[in-house]
Scaffold this active site. Structure first.
Site, PDB file in Angstrom:
ATOM      1  N   LYS A 199       0.855  -1.180   0.000  1.00 13.70           N
ATOM      2  CA  LYS A 199       0.000   0.000   0.000  1.00 13.70           C
ATOM      3  C   LYS A 199       0.890   1.230   0.000  1.00 13.70           C
ATOM      4  O   LYS A 199       1.675   1.458   0.929  1.00 13.70           O
ATOM      5  CB  LYS A 199      -0.900  -0.011   1.228  1.00 13.70           C
ATOM      6  CG  LYS A 199      -1.871   1.153   1.261  1.00 13.70           C
ATOM      7  CD  LYS A 199      -2.870   0.982   2.374  1.00 13.70           C
ATOM      8  CE  LYS A 199      -3.837   2.134   2.429  1.00 13.70           C
ATOM      9  NZ  LYS A 199      -4.781   1.976   3.532  1.00 13.70           N
ATOM     10  N   ARG A 209     -11.061   9.307   1.648  1.00 15.24           N
ATOM     11  CA  ARG A 209     -11.026   9.918   2.983  1.00 15.24           C
ATOM     12  C   ARG A 209     -12.198  10.874   3.177  1.00 15.24           C
ATOM     13  O   ARG A 209     -12.700  11.030   4.287  1.00 15.24           O
ATOM     14  CB  ARG A 209      -9.676  10.615   3.208  1.00 15.24           C
ATOM     15  CG  ARG A 209      -8.537   9.603   3.275  1.00 15.24           C
ATOM     16  CD  ARG A 209      -7.174  10.254   3.440  1.00 15.24           C
ATOM     17  NE  ARG A 209      -6.117   9.245   3.294  1.00 15.24           N
ATOM     18  CZ  ARG A 209      -4.831   9.530   3.071  1.00 15.24           C
ATOM     19  NH1 ARG A 209      -4.442  10.794   2.969  1.00 15.24           N
ATOM     20  NH2 ARG A 209      -3.946   8.570   2.949  1.00 15.24           N
ATOM     21  N   LYS A 223       0.588   9.800   5.787  1.00 16.37           N
ATOM     22  CA  LYS A 223       0.814   8.428   6.240  1.00 16.37           C
ATOM     23  C   LYS A 223       2.153   7.888   5.739  1.00 16.37           C
ATOM     24  O   LYS A 223       2.332   6.682   5.624  1.00 16.37           O
ATOM     25  CB  LYS A 223      -0.359   7.546   5.773  1.00 16.37           C
ATOM     26  CG  LYS A 223      -1.727   8.043   6.282  1.00 16.37           C
ATOM     27  CD  LYS A 223      -2.862   7.066   5.995  1.00 16.37           C
ATOM     28  CE  LYS A 223      -4.182   7.598   6.564  1.00 16.37           C
ATOM     29  NZ  LYS A 223      -5.294   6.633   6.393  1.00 16.37           N
ATOM     30  N   GLU A 239       7.757  -6.524   1.347  1.00 14.40           N
ATOM     31  CA  GLU A 239       6.502  -6.496   2.115  1.00 14.40           C
ATOM     32  C   GLU A 239       5.672  -7.747   1.819  1.00 14.40           C
ATOM     33  O   GLU A 239       5.115  -8.367   2.721  1.00 14.40           O
ATOM     34  CB  GLU A 239       5.659  -5.262   1.741  1.00 14.40           C
ATOM     35  CG  GLU A 239       6.106  -3.967   2.390  1.00 14.40           C
ATOM     36  CD  GLU A 239       5.608  -3.841   3.826  1.00 14.40           C
ATOM     37  OE1 GLU A 239       4.957  -4.776   4.334  1.00 14.40           O
ATOM     38  OE2 GLU A 239       5.887  -2.792   4.449  1.00 14.40           O
ATOM     39  N   LYS A 254      -2.007  -1.619  -4.058  1.00 15.23           N
ATOM     40  CA  LYS A 254      -2.919  -0.485  -3.984  1.00 15.23           C
ATOM     41  C   LYS A 254      -2.132   0.817  -3.964  1.00 15.23           C
ATOM     42  O   LYS A 254      -1.173   0.903  -3.189  1.00 15.23           O
ATOM     43  CB  LYS A 254      -3.730  -0.629  -2.708  1.00 15.23           C
ATOM     44  CG  LYS A 254      -4.601   0.531  -2.368  1.00 15.23           C
ATOM     45  CD  LYS A 254      -5.253   0.293  -1.048  1.00 15.23           C
ATOM     46  CE  LYS A 254      -6.069   1.505  -0.670  1.00 15.23           C
ATOM     47  NZ  LYS A 254      -6.618   1.394   0.645  1.00 15.23           N
ATOM     48  N   SER A 280     -10.149   5.112  -4.943  1.00 12.83           N
ATOM     49  CA  SER A 280     -11.116   6.192  -5.123  1.00 12.83           C
ATOM     50  C   SER A 280     -10.661   7.243  -6.132  1.00 12.83           C
ATOM     51  O   SER A 280     -11.443   7.675  -6.979  1.00 12.83           O
ATOM     52  CB  SER A 280     -11.395   6.841  -3.766  1.00 12.83           C
ATOM     53  OG  SER A 280     -10.193   7.310  -3.174  1.00 12.83           O
ATOM     54  N   TYR A 319     -14.813   0.503  -7.599  1.00  7.98           N
ATOM     55  CA  TYR A 319     -16.106   1.160  -7.367  1.00  7.98           C
ATOM     56  C   TYR A 319     -17.016   1.023  -8.582  1.00  7.98           C
ATOM     57  O   TYR A 319     -18.193   1.355  -8.511  1.00  7.98           O
ATOM     58  CB  TYR A 319     -15.885   2.635  -6.997  1.00  7.98           C
ATOM     59  CG  TYR A 319     -15.071   2.758  -5.729  1.00  7.98           C
ATOM     60  CD1 TYR A 319     -15.669   2.602  -4.483  1.00  7.98           C
ATOM     61  CD2 TYR A 319     -13.688   2.967  -5.776  1.00  7.98           C
ATOM     62  CE1 TYR A 319     -14.914   2.658  -3.321  1.00  7.98           C
ATOM     63  CE2 TYR A 319     -12.929   3.025  -4.630  1.00  7.98           C
ATOM     64  CZ  TYR A 319     -13.540   2.868  -3.403  1.00  7.98           C
ATOM     65  OH  TYR A 319     -12.794   2.911  -2.253  1.00  7.98           O
TER      66      TYR A 319
HETATM   67  C1  PBG Z   1      -7.452   3.197   5.238  1.00  7.21           C
HETATM   68  C2  PBG Z   1      -7.829   2.902   3.854  1.00  7.21           C
HETATM   69  C3  PBG Z   1      -7.671   3.792   2.791  1.00  7.21           C
HETATM   70  C4  PBG Z   1      -8.202   3.179   1.666  1.00  7.21           C
HETATM   71  C5  PBG Z   1      -8.680   1.920   2.054  1.00  7.21           C
HETATM   72  N1  PBG Z   1      -8.427   1.752   3.425  1.00  7.21           N
HETATM   73  C6  PBG Z   1      -7.143   5.171   2.741  1.00  7.21           C
HETATM   74  C7  PBG Z   1      -5.933   5.546   3.445  1.00  7.21           C
HETATM   75  O1  PBG Z   1      -4.995   4.766   3.641  1.00  7.21           O
HETATM   76  O2  PBG Z   1      -5.895   6.711   3.841  1.00  7.21           O
HETATM   77  C8  PBG Z   1      -8.232   3.829   0.324  1.00  7.21           C
HETATM   78  C9  PBG Z   1      -9.215   3.320  -0.651  1.00  7.21           C
HETATM   79  C10 PBG Z   1      -9.492   4.230  -1.768  1.00  7.21           C
HETATM   80  O3  PBG Z   1      -8.877   5.298  -1.951  1.00  7.21           O
HETATM   81  O4  PBG Z   1     -10.403   3.884  -2.538  1.00  7.21           O
HETATM   82  N2  PBG Z   1      -7.071   2.179   6.037  1.00  7.21           N
END
Ligand code: PBG
Length: 335
Positions: A199, A209, A223, A239, A254, A280, A319
């Site tokens: 990630k 968010r 983050k 990882e 991701k 997203s 989505y």
């Molecule tokens: C948080 C989480 C995130 C997403 C899934 N779980 C966002 C983040 O790490 O801030 C993102 C999914 C998306 O953008 O569609 N644990």
């Protein structure tokens, strides 16, 4: 020496029938996972300004929604809670409340559709006042080992409510091992772990968010102290290696489209199930450009999703899942 005209690549492209016969990758409903934003209370649907066309779904209508997704042959959903401010705390205690939103929703889905695939997100960000995925110290640093205990409680709560697959998205070191161990000790030997192994610290998460309401708490923080630097791939492979060794059943990359090279490398090296998350921001880009008439929605969505298959993804969180499954069912798109 050229082999032209003995070899003409355009021969096979000449007609629809031969293009279909030599097609190397296909997208089917089996490849789709629908992420769903769920909110508590009696409301039904809420629109999300940063993700035009996606709605938050009220817990009272979630079962109906699952019925529809099931009828479209989508194998599973990934649930994300929209947690009201009043339930958010510094220590994210609501994340392991057995009567909380996610356990309630999981139980009601399992009751109505016992075999339907439910994937729950394990991370603290929807539940913390500060919007971080873990517990923070007084400098704002996300503490690794202290967070593991909370994630284990959250994972057990989801498993006991009936989630067959849990998906840690928090990026703490050692969380897959800690969760796997706890699941085994508590008799949840068949609970699958979908590890968000790779990630990235991505700017493509912003619409999510906004959708779950963690943007406000996070403010100008980021983050980067736990998610991977977008410049790195070898680190991503390390990882994956660790998450598999700790007991992950499936690994995820991701975001998706900017990281197709990573999906390909992971698949090639480890030969394990790999999922991709078209996040997203990827949704919002394609949706906004289509809404403006700049892109052909169906064509770009299919092209982007087939791209994940080509790269080596086994399934895709997207989505667009419901919409794509409708196209497939209405024969508006031939897999
Ligand atoms: C948080 C989480 C995130 C997403 C899934 N779980 C966002 C983040 O790490 O801030 C993102 C999914 C998306 O953008 O569609 N644990």
């Amino acid at each position: 020496m050229s082999h032209y005209p003995t070899i003409r690549h355009r021969r096979l492209r000449r007609d629809e029938f031969s293009r279909r016969l030599v097609r190397e990758n296909v997208l089917t409903c089996n490849d789709l996972i629908q992420p769903l934003f769920v909110f508590e209370g009696s409301g039904d649907f809420e629109s999300i300004p940063t993700m035009p066309g996606v709605q938050r779904i009220g817990e009272s209508v979630i079962v109906e929604k699952i019925g529809h997704l099931k009828s479209l042959q989508i194998p599973a959903v990934a649930l994300f809670p929209v947690v009201p401010e009043k339930h958010k705390t510094f220590g994210a205690e609501a994340a392991w409340n057995p009567e909380g939103l996610i356990p309630r929703v999981v139980r009601s889905i399992r009751q109505a559709y016992p075999d339907y695939g439910i994937i729950t997100d394990v991370a603290l960000d929807p539940y913390t006042t500060h919007g971080q995925d873990g517990l923070i110290d007084d400098t704002g640093y996300v503490m690794n080992d202290e967070t593991l205990d909370a994630l284990v409680l959250q994972a057990l709560t989801h498993a006991s409510a009936g989630a067959q697959m849990i998906a840690p998205s928090d990026m703490m070191d050692g969380r897959i091992g800690a969760i796997r161990n706890a699941l085994e000790l508590n008799g949840y030997t068949n609970t699958r772990i979908l590890a968000y192994a790779v990630k990235y610290a991505s700017a493509f998460f912003n619409p999510f968010r906004e959708a779950v309401g963690s943007a406000k708490g996070l403010g100008s923080s980021n983050k980067t102290s736990y998610q991977i630097d977008p410049a790195n791939t070898n680190e991503a492979l390390r990882e994956v290696e660790l998450d598999l060794a700790e007991g992950a059943d499936i690994v995820m990359v991701k975001p998706g489209m900017p990281y197709l090279d990573v999906i390909q490398r992971v698949k090639k090296q480890f030969k394990v199930p790999v999922f991709a998350y078209q996040v997203s921001g990827e949704y919002s880009m394609l949706a906004a450009a289509s809404d403006n008439g700049w892109l052909d929605r169906k064509a770009v969505v299919i092209e982007a999703l087939v791209g994940f298959k080509r790269a080596g993804a086994d399934a895709i969180l997207t989505y667009f899942a419901e919409e794509v499954a409708e196209w497939i069912q209405d024969k508006k798109f031939l897999p």
